[in-house]
Motif scaffolding. Sequence first.
Motif, PDB file in Angstrom:
ATOM      1  N   ILE A  81       0.794  -1.247  -0.096  1.00  0.00           N
ATOM      2  CA  ILE A  81      -0.065   0.186   0.044  1.00  0.00           C
ATOM      3  C   ILE A  81       0.989   1.437   0.090  1.00  0.00           C
ATOM      4  N   GLY A  82       1.924   1.450   0.751  1.00  0.00           N
ATOM      5  CA  GLY A  82       2.994   2.401   0.948  1.00  0.00           C
ATOM      6  C   GLY A  82       3.576   2.592  -0.542  1.00  0.00           C
ATOM      7  N   LEU A  83       3.779   1.738  -1.217  1.00  0.00           N
ATOM      8  CA  LEU A  83       4.835   1.821  -2.425  1.00  0.00           C
ATOM      9  C   LEU A  83       3.474   2.234  -3.505  1.00  0.00           C
ATOM     10  N   LEU A  84       2.453   1.888  -3.577  1.00  0.00           N
ATOM     11  CA  LEU A  84       1.476   2.118  -4.391  1.00  0.00           C
ATOM     12  C   LEU A  84       1.095   3.590  -4.316  1.00  0.00           C
ATOM     13  N   LEU A  85       0.708   4.036  -2.894  1.00  0.00           N
ATOM     14  CA  LEU A  85       0.334   5.439  -2.493  1.00  0.00           C
ATOM     15  C   LEU A  85       1.603   6.350  -3.053  1.00  0.00           C
ATOM     16  N   ASN A  86       3.035   5.880  -2.554  1.00  0.00           N
ATOM     17  CA  ASN A  86       4.143   6.877  -2.860  1.00  0.00           C
ATOM     18  C   ASN A  86       3.947   6.962  -4.450  1.00  0.00           C
ATOM     19  N   ALA A  87       3.821   6.136  -5.204  1.00  0.00           N
ATOM     20  CA  ALA A  87       4.147   6.177  -6.533  1.00  0.00           C
ATOM     21  C   ALA A  87       3.034   6.968  -7.157  1.00  0.00           C
ATOM     22  N   PHE A  88       1.506   6.682  -6.839  1.00  0.00           N
ATOM     23  CA  PHE A  88       0.494   7.112  -7.634  1.00  0.00           C
ATOM     24  C   PHE A  88      -0.491   8.314  -6.913  1.00  0.00           C
ATOM     25  N   LEU A  89      -0.273   8.120  -5.420  1.00  0.00           N
ATOM     26  CA  LEU A  89      -1.209   9.020  -4.679  1.00  0.00           C
ATOM     27  C   LEU A  89      -0.703   9.357  -3.466  1.00  0.00           C
TER      28      LEU A  89
END
Length: 325
Positions: A81-89
């Motif tokens: 979740i952290g990686l995805l949010l950091n990348a996209f949101l």
Amino acid sequence: MSGLLALLDDVAGIAKVAAASVDDVIGQAAKAGSKAAGAVIDDAAVTPKYVAGFHPARELPIVWRIAKGSLKNKLIFLLPIGLLLNAFLPGIITPLLMIGGSYLCFEGAEKIIHIFSPHHVDADQPKDLVQDPTHLEEQKVAGAIKTDFILSAEIMTIALSEIPDGSIWMEAATLAVVAVGITVMVYGSVALIVKADDMGLMMAQKGALSIVRGLGHGIVKAMPWLMKLLMVVGTAAMLWVGGSIVIHGLKDLGVKSLYDTIHDLAHGFAQSIGTAEGFLAWFATATMDGILGLALGMILVPVVTKLIEPLWTLVRGKSGAAKDH
């Protein structure tokens, strides 16, 4: 032969790159983990109170269950979740952390209310349910894992912010090392704390030297006080960390007045003393963060207990009734 030598040279080059990558991951993980040291200490202080009051034989199994839940929180949920949010949101991370910080304030304030009003929760529950050790253990473990999720989210977010921009795989590997290392450190220390009284008893009964037996007696006598101290520290840590998350979140969102006021007051206090200014500034900041965290928690307790929890119970009841039909 020249082709074989070239192949071996390529393999050696790949091995060097892999070794360098491993070194980078370990180095970045150590740096990122050190930045989250405050949250790690809070996590270690909060956890022992969840095993207080249980039979000694259940202490390590409870710690192990909480540790597995913590590792699951970090690796299965928070890391991706952290990686995805950091990348996209990236902009949504701060509000989510503020929600988590508010929850810590709520839980810390609720613990303090229970100290002064111990029958606050028990009044609406059947006595046999409260006294059932299996149910109580499940309740405590679930509560510990839920609280760990918030603290782990802070740890992983701080760690992620300290990792240099690079490939998502390097970030993932570094976060995984941080997650495993911190979990082992926190819950290993918790296991030692909760079993120290058993070790002291063994030393007192079986020590070959009088000094060893005396040390064992001292450990046994000190442990109840240490556990009470850790419970107090754990509750204070919830309020401190929760308040700090909310205040820093407001600053990141552009509302800087509260953060600046606390910063100025803390450093003014430290400078007026004139010694150990770094520690005094940190202590004053942590104290004010905790007081504001307690104030926020006191506001949230009636909101959650009188509004959100009954609404959630109603929604779950309707959902269960729909499944029965």
